[in-house]
Design an enzyme around this catalytic site. Structure first.
Site, short mmCIF file in Angstrom:
data_model
loop_
_atom_site.label_atom_id
_atom_site.label_comp_id
_atom_site.label_asym_id
_atom_site.label_seq_id
_atom_site.Cartn_x
_atom_site.Cartn_y
_atom_site.Cartn_z
N PHE A 156 0.83 -1.20 0.00
CA PHE A 156 0.00 0.00 0.00
C PHE A 156 0.87 1.26 0.00
CE2 PHE A 156 -2.37 -3.22 2.37
CZ PHE A 156 -3.67 -3.11 1.90
N ASP A 157 0.44 2.26 -0.75
CA ASP A 157 0.89 3.62 -0.49
C ASP A 157 0.18 4.07 0.79
OD1 ASP A 157 1.94 6.19 -0.75
OD2 ASP A 157 0.32 6.84 -2.08
N PHE A 158 0.61 5.18 1.38
CA PHE A 158 -0.01 5.60 2.64
C PHE A 158 -1.03 6.73 2.43
CE2 PHE A 158 -0.17 7.95 6.67
CZ PHE A 158 -0.59 6.92 7.52
N PHE A 275 -1.36 -0.72 -4.25
CA PHE A 275 -2.36 0.34 -4.32
C PHE A 275 -1.69 1.71 -4.16
CE2 PHE A 275 -4.31 -3.44 -2.46
CZ PHE A 275 -5.45 -3.60 -3.23
#
Length: 319
Positions: A156-158, A275
């Site tokens: 994941f991106d944050f 993502f």
């Protein structure tokens, strides 16, 4: 299908008289096509479950002819639903499904307690995000899956994915120095949830079950591995980590890259899905890993209120 080895085993044609004064003028195209599919299968003497592809054409793509006419004719022709057959083939414990003749089902996300809606249709995903639902557009990606690999790696991106875009907005409007100062000042204040926060919470629950199982079975190897791959770097990294802790989620890896190209990291990490909310990052990542665009927040000019999904009750299967 090898087009060099095509064999015609039976034939049938659609009915005539669907013109203005024709007998089948009010008969929908998938119904007419379904009769053809049923006829060719019966004449060929094959099991309908053995049919892998249905290719249909429509000269005028309108009404029910404008949707996936091949899938609709397969359904009306009595062929087993391909999605459920695929689930059965791979022995997956999925029992729920909805089919809507090509219409987007995202309006049913709250009713079905869904934490992530994925689609290749950009319009459907953007509509879901604007409605406050967790959604992502699956991009064309390059990835060779190793079927012997028993680990599921999710990255994941944050900001704009797990967390909201408040800090990202400060970064884009006021610059990096102000952004870092804001994050340091609010280091103990958890971020507001982003579109995929609830999805990660549910993944973390599965990880917790794995950890409990491993304590009883030390030889067990955990199958789920979650990674955070973000452009943040020190000192803004600390607030991100504190936010994850406040949500009670588990990240096995955290990459605070500070400008390093994400594609280079993912090429080594090899996640099964990644993502991110920024198209610029996804250009490099989709070349090495299956990538999903989350069209949320200031980066995508989308203003939306993220709906918090209810807790999954005991016995429910939604993820």
């Amino acid at each position: 299908m090898d087009l060099n080895e095509v064999v015609i085993v039976s034939t049938a044609r659609t009915a005539l008289a669907k013109s203005f004064r024709g007998s089948f003028n009010d008969t929908e195209a998938p119904v007419l096509g379904g009769h053809v599919v049923r006829a060719v299968v019966e004449r060929a003497g094959i099991d309908p479950a053995d049919v892998e592809d249905v290719i249909m054409g429509a000269a005028v793509q309108q009404g029910t002819q404008a949707y996936n006419i091949g899938r609709l004719c397969a359904y009306t022709g009595g062929l087993p639903e391909s999605v459920l057959k695929t689930i059965e083939h791979y022995g997956l414990g999925m029992t729920r499904a909805i089919f809507m003749q090509g219409k987007s089902p995202y309006e049913y996300i709250p009713a079905l307690n869904i934490a992530l809606f994925l689609s290749g249709e950009k319009k459907d995903v953007e509509g879901a995000i604007k409605a406050g639902y967790p959604a992502g557009q699956v991009l064309d990606s390059k990835f060779e899956d190793d079927e012997t690999d028993r680990t599921l790696r999710i990255a994941f991106d944050f900001d704009g994915v797990l967390a909201g875009d408040e800090s990202e907005s400060i970064m884009q409007t006021s610059g990096l120095t102000v952004f870092h100062a804001h994050e340091v000042k609010n280091v103990m204040q958890p971020h507001n949830p982003g579109p995929l926060k609830e999805f990660m919470v549910r993944i973390s629950k599965i990880q917790t079950v794995e950890e409990k199982h491993k304590k009883l079975n030390p030889e067990y190897e955990n199958r789920i591995r979650v990674s955070i791959v973000t452009a943040r770097n020190a000192p803004s990294h600390e607030r991100a980590m504190n936010t994850l802790k406040s949500w009670g989620v588990m990240a096995n890896d955290a990459f605070f890259l500070g400008g390093i190209e994400k594609g280079k990291i993912l090429g080594v990490l090899k996640p099964h899905i990644f993502f991110d909310d920024q198209s610029g990052h996804l250009k490099s990542t989709s070349a090495v890993a299956p990538s999903v665009h989350i069209p949320f927040g200031i980066t995508n000019n989308v203003v939306a209120q993220v709906e918090v999904a209810p807790e999954v009750g005991q016995g429910e299967e939604a993820v």
